[in-house]
Design an enzyme around this catalytic site. Structure first.
Site, short mmCIF file in Angstrom:
data_model
loop_
_atom_site.label_atom_id
_atom_site.label_comp_id
_atom_site.label_asym_id
_atom_site.label_seq_id
_atom_site.Cartn_x
_atom_site.Cartn_y
_atom_site.Cartn_z
N GLY A 45 12.27 -10.27 -0.14
CA GLY A 45 11.15 -9.47 0.38
C GLY A 45 11.38 -8.84 1.74
O GLY A 45 10.84 -7.77 2.03
N ASP A 104 2.07 -16.53 4.12
CA ASP A 104 0.89 -16.72 3.28
C ASP A 104 0.35 -18.12 3.56
O ASP A 104 -0.40 -18.32 4.51
CB ASP A 104 1.31 -16.51 1.83
CG ASP A 104 0.17 -16.57 0.83
OD1 ASP A 104 -0.97 -16.30 1.21
OD2 ASP A 104 0.43 -16.88 -0.35
N ASP A 160 6.93 -7.76 -3.85
CA ASP A 160 6.93 -7.43 -5.27
C ASP A 160 5.82 -8.11 -6.03
O ASP A 160 5.22 -9.10 -5.59
CB ASP A 160 8.26 -7.87 -5.90
CG ASP A 160 8.34 -9.39 -6.02
OD1 ASP A 160 8.20 -10.09 -5.00
OD2 ASP A 160 8.52 -9.89 -7.15
P1 IMP Z 1 4.13 -19.06 1.70
O1 IMP Z 1 5.07 -20.22 1.64
O2 IMP Z 1 2.88 -19.31 0.90
O3 IMP Z 1 3.80 -18.62 3.11
O4 IMP Z 1 4.84 -17.92 0.89
C1 IMP Z 1 5.48 -16.87 1.46
C2 IMP Z 1 6.17 -16.05 0.39
O5 IMP Z 1 5.32 -15.83 -0.76
C3 IMP Z 1 6.47 -14.68 0.93
O6 IMP Z 1 7.73 -14.66 1.58
C4 IMP Z 1 6.42 -13.82 -0.30
O7 IMP Z 1 7.68 -13.84 -0.94
C5 IMP Z 1 5.41 -14.49 -1.20
N1 IMP Z 1 4.06 -13.86 -1.07
C6 IMP Z 1 2.97 -14.37 -0.48
N2 IMP Z 1 1.91 -13.53 -0.52
C7 IMP Z 1 2.37 -12.42 -1.15
C8 IMP Z 1 1.75 -11.16 -1.49
O8 IMP Z 1 0.57 -10.86 -1.20
N3 IMP Z 1 2.55 -10.28 -2.15
C9 IMP Z 1 3.84 -10.54 -2.48
N4 IMP Z 1 4.45 -11.70 -2.17
C10 IMP Z 1 3.73 -12.64 -1.51
MG MG Z 2 9.53 -14.25 0.56
#
Ligand code: IMP
Ligand code: MG
Length: 204
Positions: A45, A104, A160
């Site tokens: 990403g 996220d 994506d």
């Molecule tokens: P976390 O561990 O929940 O913070 O996840 C982070 C990863 O989830 C990011 O690096 C993205 O690859 C994916 N992600 C989280 N939210 C989104 C979104 O709204 N669109 C696309 N990918 C997301």
């Molecule tokens: Mg990611």
């Protein structure tokens, strides 16, 4: 198939993204003057973001990549993160900036910070283009942040849905019916449930 037909709303237009990235690049250049930081971008990403960002950094810097996958049930990641591709070099004594597309829940970045901290970098900071504050489960110190966004599943500019939409030059939200489809199968019935305004199955 025209990707533009699938878009519901553009959240961050291309010019706004690029203006903010220029500012982030300038700030990093000032903060790390004389230090030659190592930017560690998280695949896949962050690829578009880091490639624009380093072009706005005017001091010597280096670039490396890591890839992770997180085990989770549906959209909820478990916090167990697996490293699929590690760095090509030691970071001992280096000034490291982790560059990611979006924070996220924060579980992935929390794990990455712990992992890289244990390798004795001289300093370790986080640069994230997007910050989805309402979803946070772990506190993550974001030293360089592009934008705060609401709790919506966004795509474009590297992000994506099912591997698609990374090539859009802006950040947007897809039409609700698109999130219900198997990407690539335009006639697939909408079988997915929604949680937190995002699709139930997310390919990271
Ligand atoms: P976390 O561990 O929940 O913070 O996840 C982070 C990863 O989830 C990011 O690096 C993205 O690859 C994916 N992600 C989280 N939210 C989104 C979104 O709204 N669109 C696309 N990918 C997301
Ligand atoms: Mg990611």
């Amino acid at each position: 198939m025209a990707l533009l037909d699938d878009i519901d709303e553009i959240l961050i237009p291309e010019e706004v993204l690029q203006t903010r990235i220029r500012e982030l690049g300038r700030t990093i250049s000032t903060d790390y003057n004389g230090k030659e930081p190592l930017l560690v971008a998280i695949l896949t990403g962050a690829v578009l973001f880091v490639s624009d960002l380093i072009r706005q950094v005017s001091i010597a810097c280096q670039l490396d990549f890591m890839a992770t996958s997180s085990y989770g049930v549906k959209t909820e990641s478990s916090g167990i993160v697996r490293i699929l591709k590690d760095l090509d070099q030691s970071i001992e004594g280096r000034h490291v900036i982790i560059v990611d597309d979006i924070i996220d829940t924060g579980l992935t970045m929390d794990y990455l910070l712990e992992t890289l901290k244990a390798r004795y970098p001289a300093s370790l900071k986080v640069c994230a283009l997007l910050d989805k504050v309402p979803r946070r489960l772990r506190h993550v110190p974001i030293d360089y942040r592009g934008f705060e966004i609401p709790d919506k599943f966004v795509v474009g500019y590297g992000l994506d849905y099912g591997g698609r939409y990374r090539n859009l030059p802006f950040i947007c939200v897809l039409k609700p019916e698109i999130y219900g489809q198997e990407p690539g199968a335009d006639d697939a019935p909408a079988v997915r449930h929604f949680t937190h305004g995002r699709p139930a199955r997310v390919v990271r």
